[in-house]
Design a protein around this motif. Sequence first.
Motif, PDB file in Angstrom:
ATOM      1  N   ALA A  58       1.239  -1.131  -0.314  1.00 55.43           N
ATOM      2  CA  ALA A  58      -0.174   0.183  -0.045  1.00 55.43           C
ATOM      3  C   ALA A  58       1.088   1.749   0.143  1.00 55.43           C
ATOM      4  O   ALA A  58       0.425   2.297  -1.039  1.00 55.43           O
ATOM      5  N   PHE A  59       1.991   1.049   0.529  1.00 56.87           N
ATOM      6  CA  PHE A  59       2.884   2.642   0.631  1.00 56.87           C
ATOM      7  C   PHE A  59       3.591   3.048  -0.871  1.00 56.87           C
ATOM      8  O   PHE A  59       3.797   3.734  -0.633  1.00 56.87           O
ATOM      9  N   ALA A  60       4.084   1.606  -1.186  1.00 63.86           N
ATOM     10  CA  ALA A  60       4.382   2.002  -2.365  1.00 63.86           C
ATOM     11  C   ALA A  60       3.281   2.116  -3.607  1.00 63.86           C
ATOM     12  O   ALA A  60       3.531   3.405  -4.684  1.00 63.86           O
ATOM     13  N   ALA A  61       1.898   2.214  -3.477  1.00 59.56           N
ATOM     14  CA  ALA A  61       0.867   2.874  -4.226  1.00 59.56           C
ATOM     15  C   ALA A  61       0.674   4.431  -3.728  1.00 59.56           C
ATOM     16  O   ALA A  61      -0.352   4.574  -4.507  1.00 59.56           O
ATOM     17  N   GLY A  62       1.399   4.779  -2.365  1.00 63.29           N
ATOM     18  CA  GLY A  62       0.908   5.771  -2.434  1.00 63.29           C
ATOM     19  C   GLY A  62      -0.174   5.718  -1.680  1.00 63.29           C
ATOM     20  O   GLY A  62      -0.716   7.037  -1.383  1.00 63.29           O
ATOM     21  N   ASP A  63      -1.123   4.642  -0.838  1.00 64.87           N
ATOM     22  CA  ASP A  63      -2.080   5.021   0.188  1.00 64.87           C
ATOM     23  C   ASP A  63      -1.758   4.509   1.428  1.00 64.87           C
ATOM     24  O   ASP A  63      -1.768   4.275   2.362  1.00 64.87           O
ATOM     25  N   TYR A  64      -1.184   5.681   1.950  1.00 65.19           N
ATOM     26  CA  TYR A  64      -0.792   5.962   3.462  1.00 65.19           C
ATOM     27  C   TYR A  64      -1.921   6.324   4.464  1.00 65.19           C
ATOM     28  O   TYR A  64      -0.925   5.909   5.958  1.00 65.19           O
ATOM     29  N   ARG A  65      -3.399   6.797   4.055  1.00 65.93           N
ATOM     30  CA  ARG A  65      -4.105   6.867   5.306  1.00 65.93           C
ATOM     31  C   ARG A  65      -4.092   5.350   5.714  1.00 65.93           C
ATOM     32  O   ARG A  65      -4.269   5.080   6.836  1.00 65.93           O
ATOM     33  N   TRP A  66      -4.652   4.345   4.448  1.00 68.58           N
ATOM     34  CA  TRP A  66      -4.888   3.210   4.653  1.00 68.58           C
ATOM     35  C   TRP A  66      -3.413   2.544   5.646  1.00 68.58           C
ATOM     36  O   TRP A  66      -3.604   1.202   6.680  1.00 68.58           O
ATOM     37  N   VAL A  67      -1.489   2.466   5.180  1.00 67.90           N
ATOM     38  CA  VAL A  67       0.063   2.213   5.152  1.00 67.90           C
ATOM     39  C   VAL A  67      -0.637   2.639   7.321  1.00 67.90           C
ATOM     40  O   VAL A  67      -0.989   2.245   8.067  1.00 67.90           O
ATOM     41  N   ALA A  68      -1.117   3.608   7.180  1.00 66.80           N
ATOM     42  CA  ALA A  68      -1.164   4.652   8.717  1.00 66.80           C
ATOM     43  C   ALA A  68      -2.314   3.764   9.969  1.00 66.80           C
ATOM     44  O   ALA A  68      -1.904   3.867  10.476  1.00 66.80           O
ATOM     45  N   ALA A 109       4.313   6.650   6.693  1.00 67.87           N
ATOM     46  CA  ALA A 109       3.462   6.871   6.176  1.00 67.87           C
ATOM     47  C   ALA A 109       2.803   8.064   7.147  1.00 67.87           C
ATOM     48  O   ALA A 109       2.201   8.929   5.904  1.00 67.87           O
ATOM     49  N   LEU A 110       2.800   8.220   7.720  1.00 67.70           N
ATOM     50  CA  LEU A 110       2.917   9.509   8.867  1.00 67.70           C
ATOM     51  C   LEU A 110       3.022  10.739   8.064  1.00 67.70           C
ATOM     52  O   LEU A 110       3.047  11.398   7.649  1.00 67.70           O
ATOM     53  N   GLU A 111       4.512  10.631   8.328  1.00 68.81           N
ATOM     54  CA  GLU A 111       5.387  11.650   7.710  1.00 68.81           C
ATOM     55  C   GLU A 111       5.131  12.552   5.872  1.00 68.81           C
ATOM     56  O   GLU A 111       5.074  13.350   5.779  1.00 68.81           O
ATOM     57  N   GLN A 112       4.759  11.328   4.883  1.00 70.86           N
ATOM     58  CA  GLN A 112       4.500  11.562   3.856  1.00 70.86           C
ATOM     59  C   GLN A 112       2.448  11.820   3.967  1.00 70.86           C
ATOM     60  O   GLN A 112       2.788  13.267   2.970  1.00 70.86           O
ATOM     61  N   LEU A 113       2.136  11.875   4.938  1.00 68.64           N
ATOM     62  CA  LEU A 113       0.673  12.622   4.920  1.00 68.64           C
ATOM     63  C   LEU A 113       0.851  13.928   6.035  1.00 68.64           C
ATOM     64  O   LEU A 113       0.328  15.060   5.291  1.00 68.64           O
ATOM     65  N   GLY A 114       1.702  14.040   5.946  1.00 67.84           N
ATOM     66  CA  GLY A 114       2.588  15.454   6.780  1.00 67.84           C
ATOM     67  C   GLY A 114       2.910  16.081   5.250  1.00 67.84           C
ATOM     68  O   GLY A 114       1.926  17.714   5.395  1.00 67.84           O
ATOM     69  N   THR A 158      -2.032  22.011  11.114  1.00 64.38           N
ATOM     70  CA  THR A 158      -1.745  21.250  12.276  1.00 64.38           C
ATOM     71  C   THR A 158      -1.991  20.145  11.902  1.00 64.38           C
ATOM     72  O   THR A 158      -1.179  19.181  13.206  1.00 64.38           O
ATOM     73  N   TRP A 159      -2.295  19.803  10.119  1.00 68.06           N
ATOM     74  CA  TRP A 159      -2.724  18.082  10.681  1.00 68.06           C
ATOM     75  C   TRP A 159      -1.030  17.967   9.964  1.00 68.06           C
ATOM     76  O   TRP A 159      -0.587  16.974  10.498  1.00 68.06           O
ATOM     77  N   ARG A 160      -0.501  18.655   9.617  1.00 66.95           N
ATOM     78  CA  ARG A 160       0.721  18.718   9.412  1.00 66.95           C
ATOM     79  C   ARG A 160       2.428  18.422   9.989  1.00 66.95           C
ATOM     80  O   ARG A 160       1.966  17.293  10.836  1.00 66.95           O
ATOM     81  N   ASN A 161       1.649  19.291  11.779  1.00 66.67           N
ATOM     82  CA  ASN A 161       2.031  18.991  12.919  1.00 66.67           C
ATOM     83  C   ASN A 161       2.329  17.805  13.842  1.00 66.67           C
ATOM     84  O   ASN A 161       2.864  17.085  14.772  1.00 66.67           O
ATOM     85  N   ALA A 162       0.853  17.187  13.390  1.00 68.73           N
ATOM     86  CA  ALA A 162      -0.175  16.450  14.540  1.00 68.73           C
ATOM     87  C   ALA A 162       1.087  14.809  13.282  1.00 68.73           C
ATOM     88  O   ALA A 162       1.567  13.607  13.830  1.00 68.73           O
ATOM     89  N   TYR A 163       1.067  14.807  12.402  1.00 68.15           N
ATOM     90  CA  TYR A 163       1.814  14.183  11.190  1.00 68.15           C
ATOM     91  C   TYR A 163       2.957  13.208  12.124  1.00 68.15           C
ATOM     92  O   TYR A 163       3.243  12.077  12.322  1.00 68.15           O
ATOM     93  N   LEU A 164       4.266  14.559  11.678  1.00 72.15           N
ATOM     94  CA  LEU A 164       5.235  14.690  12.129  1.00 72.15           C
ATOM     95  C   LEU A 164       5.703  14.567  13.553  1.00 72.15           C
ATOM     96  O   LEU A 164       6.749  13.261  13.327  1.00 72.15           O
ATOM     97  N   SER A 165       4.718  15.222  13.979  1.00 73.02           N
ATOM     98  CA  SER A 165       5.213  14.336  15.519  1.00 73.02           C
ATOM     99  C   SER A 165       4.812  13.684  15.941  1.00 73.02           C
ATOM    100  O   SER A 165       5.257  12.692  16.519  1.00 73.02           O
ATOM    101  N   GLY A 166       4.088  12.397  15.429  1.00 73.23           N
ATOM    102  CA  GLY A 166       2.937  11.313  15.534  1.00 73.23           C
ATOM    103  C   GLY A 166       4.493  10.194  14.275  1.00 73.23           C
ATOM    104  O   GLY A 166       5.267   9.446  15.736  1.00 73.23           O
TER     105      GLY A 166
END
Length: 656
Positions: A465-475, A498-503, A510-518
């Motif tokens: 899923a990560f290779a396909a860019g499906d980062y929400r599902w990977v997370a 996955a969280l990093e790419q979502l960020g 605030t979503w970026r900060n949350a994803y990257l903090s996680g």
Amino acid sequence: MLVRRPARVLLALTLLAQSITASAAPSAKDATEMTRASNLQWLQRLPFADRADFEAAQRGLLERFDGMVDNGKGQAVWDRGTYAFLDGREAPATVNPSLWRIAQLNNMAGLFQVTEGVYQVRGLDLANMTLIEGEKGLIVMDPLLTVETARAGLELYFKHRPRRPVVAVIYTHSHIDHFGGVRGVVDEADVKAGKVQVIAPSGFFEHAVSENVLAGPAMKRRAQYMYGSLLSRGERGQVDAGLGKGVPTGGTVSLIAPTVEIAQQLETRTIDGVEIEFQLTPGTEAPAEMNLYFPRFKTLCMAENATHVQHNVLTLRGALVRDPKIWAQYLDEALVRYGDKAEVLFAQHHWPTWGQQEIREYLADQRDMYAFIDSQTLRLINQGLTPTEIAQRLDSLPPRLASKWYSRDYYGSLSHNVRAVYQRYMGFYDGNPANLNPLPPEDAGKRYVEVMGGADQVLANARKAFAAGDYRWVAQLTNHLVFAQPDNAEARDLQADALEQLGYQSENATWRNAYLSGAQELRQGVALAKGGNGAPDLVRALTPSMFFDYLAVRIDAMKSADEDLRINWRFTDLNEDYALTLRNGVLTHRNGARHAAPEISVAMTKALLDRIALKETGFLKESTIGGITIEGGRLKLLKLLGGLDEPNGQFNLVTP
């Protein structure tokens, strides 16, 4: 102290009352090809050729701020230089271009003239400080979050304008970034002497003190994710907070109680020769808030009710859910009352809007945005959709609104705002009995991993899923594995990726900060916390009733379930009595009352309680040396107080 140099090294990060010792910087990764492609598409979706906001954000600039504010010990409280990477550059692949745009706009820091007699200090804190020139002195609106940044902002103003006394401070609302720096602009002795008025909306003091008390430790922990306070500044880290650059670190938070309360829905006062019409707007962006109109300047202040972002109906740090319906109504009232009068509109974040037509359109659009969030969520609730389904269905504002930069999801987001509206009306339960009593994440994770064929199979599917860019599902997928096997390094690393790419893809700061903090905590673990008393004024401002409420949430009810106690507690300096009852493990209290036959009687001063709360002394020590008088069950009281739960300021969020 104001240091005129762009410091390049971040010092130890803190968030208000907490000092955090972070691990070594994470090895953040680059954007994947999927993320690069996603971010490039944004350049076609929005009107990036429109540069009007960049002109407005620089209009009236008197002096640019590029330096650092320190705490007098050489430690940075605010450092504009850490954001120099934003200057004059196109968006890198690791930042959504729309977010990069607002980050550059928020980076325009300094002293600005809004109109004749009205000035703003912007970019020295999360919020703006506004300065109104009266006949003999200065009116300061919203003196920022820390004493240090407020003092530096006032000195920046005095470099360009006459040095006149501050005769009034106005708090537009009850959030800490709008009052915490008050001791940097006025002396409390002048307030007590009547030389300075402190003006606030009805209910301000109670909400300012109590909002973050009962759930304060949890809110502060989640705020670290929301504001990215543990992330390094940079194109792979924190770039902005949506409302402003970020939160000052390690500064002093203060509070001086209001001397004047605005209690009428519409109230006009003249302060130092300046007529001000106050419009109360309770229950909007803050529980106690007000807009202000200045007839002499034909200028309207919208506090934080209309800013250049879509705001939060419910913040990611946690709070009471706001009411977008009421919010929209108050915006409409401001439009009707001031739309044909105001020539300038400013707020306590971002930059002003000039021109009557522009102001009317801006207020109408902001009104329509919050009304849309409320009405359309309710429409879909009544069609039976769940919160997640509504967020997926309402993926955009109507086209004309969505194309306006000031409606974008930089701070609040349509996705989490519609879920907040659902929560406001319907609560946590989505109506499906399968979700009525779900398993907690650890138990569910183990079962999910088992039925998916074990850890190796989960990882194989997640990598695909990560290779396909499906980062929400990977997370989501790897989250089950992380909670089932928290020591599984491969699972943690993949979820972090996955969280990093979502960020990197997120338009919302605030979503970026949350994803990257996680992602950072999955790689490094949770940062260590050091206790601190960064806001002693807020501790001293707690009423005895608020203190007993906070005491109640620290009692483990099951451990105390068999202990019944009636306690009379007297504060001798206030001449106030409180009747406390411990029964079934629950502590309740009555103000201005006494039990007829108490097991325990306590007498002490409120001032001593403040010193104990600030850890300047201890309850046991004071009860021994005579600072506290206890009659009756002394040992029972000391056992109760000694067994209180200690909040965990750095609890796990992305791991069990």
